[in-house]
Write an enzyme that holds these catalytic residues in place. Structure first.
Site, PDB file in Angstrom:
ATOM      1  N   LYS A  69       0.810  -1.231   0.000  1.00  0.00           N
ATOM      2  CA  LYS A  69       0.000   0.000   0.000  1.00  0.00           C
ATOM      3  C   LYS A  69       0.841   1.279   0.000  1.00  0.00           C
ATOM      4  O   LYS A  69       0.409   2.295  -0.526  1.00  0.00           O
ATOM      5  CB  LYS A  69      -0.955   0.010   1.196  1.00  0.00           C
ATOM      6  CG  LYS A  69      -2.099  -0.983   1.063  1.00  0.00           C
ATOM      7  CD  LYS A  69      -3.094  -0.849   2.192  1.00  0.00           C
ATOM      8  CE  LYS A  69      -4.225  -1.851   2.054  1.00  0.00           C
ATOM      9  NZ  LYS A  69      -5.227  -1.744   3.124  1.00  0.00           N
ATOM     10  N   ASP A 105     -10.327   2.727   1.760  1.00  0.00           N
ATOM     11  CA  ASP A 105     -10.584   2.075   3.058  1.00  0.00           C
ATOM     12  C   ASP A 105     -11.371   2.987   4.003  1.00  0.00           C
ATOM     13  O   ASP A 105     -12.408   2.604   4.552  1.00  0.00           O
ATOM     14  CB  ASP A 105      -9.263   1.683   3.737  1.00  0.00           C
ATOM     15  CG  ASP A 105      -8.715   0.365   3.209  1.00  0.00           C
ATOM     16  OD1 ASP A 105      -9.492  -0.451   2.692  1.00  0.00           O
ATOM     17  OD2 ASP A 105      -7.488   0.156   3.327  1.00  0.00           O
TER      18      ASP A 105
HETATM   19  P1  NDP Z   1      -1.893  -3.263  11.116  1.00  0.00           P
HETATM   20  O1  NDP Z   1      -1.019  -4.455  11.324  1.00  0.00           O
HETATM   21  O2  NDP Z   1      -1.394  -2.099  10.323  1.00  0.00           O
HETATM   22  O3  NDP Z   1      -2.311  -2.688  12.584  1.00  0.00           O
HETATM   23  C1  NDP Z   1      -2.774  -3.543  13.596  1.00  0.00           C
HETATM   24  C2  NDP Z   1      -3.174  -2.709  14.837  1.00  0.00           C
HETATM   25  O4  NDP Z   1      -3.718  -3.618  15.793  1.00  0.00           O
HETATM   26  C3  NDP Z   1      -2.007  -2.001  15.510  1.00  0.00           C
HETATM   27  O5  NDP Z   1      -2.451  -0.782  16.018  1.00  0.00           O
HETATM   28  C4  NDP Z   1      -1.657  -2.969  16.652  1.00  0.00           C
HETATM   29  O6  NDP Z   1      -1.080  -2.339  17.766  1.00  0.00           O
HETATM   30  C5  NDP Z   1      -3.032  -3.464  17.036  1.00  0.00           C
HETATM   31  N1  NDP Z   1      -3.017  -4.747  17.720  1.00  0.00           N
HETATM   32  C6  NDP Z   1      -2.802  -5.975  17.169  1.00  0.00           C
HETATM   33  N2  NDP Z   1      -2.864  -6.931  18.118  1.00  0.00           N
HETATM   34  C7  NDP Z   1      -3.098  -6.281  19.291  1.00  0.00           C
HETATM   35  C8  NDP Z   1      -3.269  -6.716  20.649  1.00  0.00           C
HETATM   36  N3  NDP Z   1      -3.206  -8.017  20.969  1.00  0.00           N
HETATM   37  N4  NDP Z   1      -3.499  -5.783  21.594  1.00  0.00           N
HETATM   38  C9  NDP Z   1      -3.581  -4.467  21.277  1.00  0.00           C
HETATM   39  N5  NDP Z   1      -3.417  -3.995  20.013  1.00  0.00           N
HETATM   40  C10 NDP Z   1      -3.195  -4.892  19.044  1.00  0.00           C
HETATM   41  O7  NDP Z   1      -3.248  -3.814  10.517  1.00  0.00           O
HETATM   42  P2  NDP Z   1      -4.365  -3.023   9.657  1.00  0.00           P
HETATM   43  O8  NDP Z   1      -4.579  -1.697  10.278  1.00  0.00           O
HETATM   44  O9  NDP Z   1      -4.031  -3.090   8.218  1.00  0.00           O
HETATM   45  O10 NDP Z   1      -5.630  -3.971   9.868  1.00  0.00           O
HETATM   46  C11 NDP Z   1      -6.217  -4.127  11.151  1.00  0.00           C
HETATM   47  C12 NDP Z   1      -7.468  -4.972  11.038  1.00  0.00           C
HETATM   48  O11 NDP Z   1      -8.423  -4.292  10.248  1.00  0.00           O
HETATM   49  C13 NDP Z   1      -7.254  -6.337  10.365  1.00  0.00           C
HETATM   50  O12 NDP Z   1      -7.914  -7.303  11.135  1.00  0.00           O
HETATM   51  C14 NDP Z   1      -7.924  -6.214   9.015  1.00  0.00           C
HETATM   52  O13 NDP Z   1      -8.530  -7.423   8.631  1.00  0.00           O
HETATM   53  C15 NDP Z   1      -8.988  -5.179   9.299  1.00  0.00           C
HETATM   54  N6  NDP Z   1      -9.332  -4.386   8.111  1.00  0.00           N
HETATM   55  C16 NDP Z   1     -10.639  -4.348   7.734  1.00  0.00           C
HETATM   56  C17 NDP Z   1     -11.015  -3.621   6.646  1.00  0.00           C
HETATM   57  C18 NDP Z   1     -12.442  -3.616   6.245  1.00  0.00           C
HETATM   58  O14 NDP Z   1     -12.725  -3.135   5.131  1.00  0.00           O
HETATM   59  N7  NDP Z   1     -13.361  -4.090   7.053  1.00  0.00           N
HETATM   60  C19 NDP Z   1     -10.048  -2.848   5.836  1.00  0.00           C
HETATM   61  C20 NDP Z   1      -8.692  -2.920   6.347  1.00  0.00           C
HETATM   62  C21 NDP Z   1      -8.373  -3.673   7.448  1.00  0.00           C
HETATM   63  P3  NDP Z   1       0.515  -2.010  17.836  1.00  0.00           P
HETATM   64  O15 NDP Z   1       0.737  -0.782  17.008  1.00  0.00           O
HETATM   65  O16 NDP Z   1       0.736  -1.777  19.290  1.00  0.00           O
HETATM   66  O17 NDP Z   1       1.219  -3.223  17.307  1.00  0.00           O
END
Ligand code: NDP
Length: 283
Positions: A69, A105
């Site tokens: 992306k 998105d």
């Molecule tokens: P990223 O990997 O960029 O970000 C993940 C985020 O989740 C970070 O802020 C991370 O925190 C946090 N996180 C993960 N595990 C934990 C935990 N156990 N406790 C606390 N915080 C946690 O992923 P994306 O932003 O690309 O995607 C996130 C979700 O959104 C995915 O599940 C994806 O499927 C969904 N999504 C849905 C879309 C839709 O159209 N419905 C579109 C795009 C995404 P940290 O920074 O601390 O690691």
């Protein structure tokens, strides 16, 4: 007969489990469009060559997912203002010989919020759990749409603070960061709570660590996890009397916005939603 379809598709890796093809091709089929959507495994070192291939083969557009992306931007001719602000592109469209980057998105989330949630973001206060790519896209669109305040709750300050700064420096919103070190209590004046973390994504049965007793019936609570659409987070919010919005809607609308950018036709949103729900086994 016209045996040459218009081509679209998806670049990513890993990408085999991405269900976008089901949704987009159901939409093309419903409108009798001779269009195809091809899911393509593209390694990071081949991204430039792959974009060159799109140009050579006259693709009408593509979607980009992890890990392309951000990197795809260097190969495009132009990028929309909001995608430039986010620093990420999830949709590429062709305009003559030029490839233009867009990001649907956050717009998909906004459309779900407005149309399915009945919420106008103008002047509203948001709590956003997570600060990853999806949070970045969504908060930029919320800020540009007139949200009053966005509180970002995240474990990792190094990910959250650049996003908060980006919002405060480039948009009129009031953005703040709360380190997620213990169970988070939702401030009572919050209008909308959104889980943008990956917690709860199939097969993870967990839920974000918040105090669910602080969710109030007047709040709208959204999860962007598309699969399963009904997460534990949403179950618990609904049990508190809050209105809830699932991540399937956002996924369908971001695809529908791309569909319109590529084909010029309004997307058959219900057909696309049903196709996805069937792919996720929830229909
Ligand atoms: P990223 O990997 O960029 O970000 C993940 C985020 O989740 C970070 O802020 C991370 O925190 C946090 N996180 C993960 N595990 C934990 C935990 N156990 N406790 C606390 N915080 C946690 O992923 P994306 O932003 O690309 O995607 C996130 C979700 O959104 C995915 O599940 C994806 O499927 C969904 N999504 C849905 C879309 C839709 O159209 N419905 C579109 C795009 C995404 P940290 O920074 O601390 O690691």
């Amino acid at each position: 007969m016209d045996y040459k379809p218009q081509l679209t598709g998806l670049f990513g890796t890993p990408v085999a489990e991405n269900p976008s093809v089901v949704m987009l091709e159901a939409g093309f089929h419903a409108l009798n469009l001779n269009w195809r959507y091809i899911t393509m495994e593209v390694q990071p070192e081949n991204l430039g060559a792959a974009v060159g291939g799109l140009r050579a083969m006259g693709f009408a557009g593509i979607n980009c997912t992890v890990p392309h992306k951000v990197a795809v931007i260097q190969y495009l001719d132009d990028v929309s203002p909001d995608a430039r602000l986010m620093g990420a592109v999830n949709t590429v469209r062709r305009e003559g010989d030029r490839l233009i980057g867009e990001n649907t998105d956050g717009k998909g989330f906004l459309r779900a919020l407005r149309e399915d949630g009945g919420v106008d973001p103008t002047g509203k206060r948001f709590v956003v759990l997570g600060a990853g790519g999806a949070a970045r896209a969504m908060t930029v669109e919320l800020a540009l749409a007139g949200a009053a305040e966005i509180i970002i709750v995240n474990r990792t300050a190094a990910r959250a603070l650049p996003l908060v700064n980006l919002l405060n420096e480039n948009t009129p919103v009031r953005a703040g960061y709360v380190p997620w070190e213990e169970t988070y209590a939702i401030p009572p004046e919050t209008d909308v709570v959104v889980n943008t973390t990956s917690i709860g994504l199939y097969p993870d049965p967990n839920k974000p660590d918040i105090d669910y007793d602080t969710i109030m019936p007047a709040m709208v609570v959204c999860d962007i996890i598309p699969n399963p659409p009904q997460t534990r987070f949403l179950d618990l919010a609904a049990a508190r009397g809050a209105k809830t919005l699932d991540g399937l809607g956002m996924l369908v609308y971001q695809g529908a916005i791309g569909f319109k950018l590529w084909t010029g036709h309004d997307a058959p949103v219900d057909v696309m939603r049903n196709a996805l729900a069937e792919a996720f086994g929830v229909k």
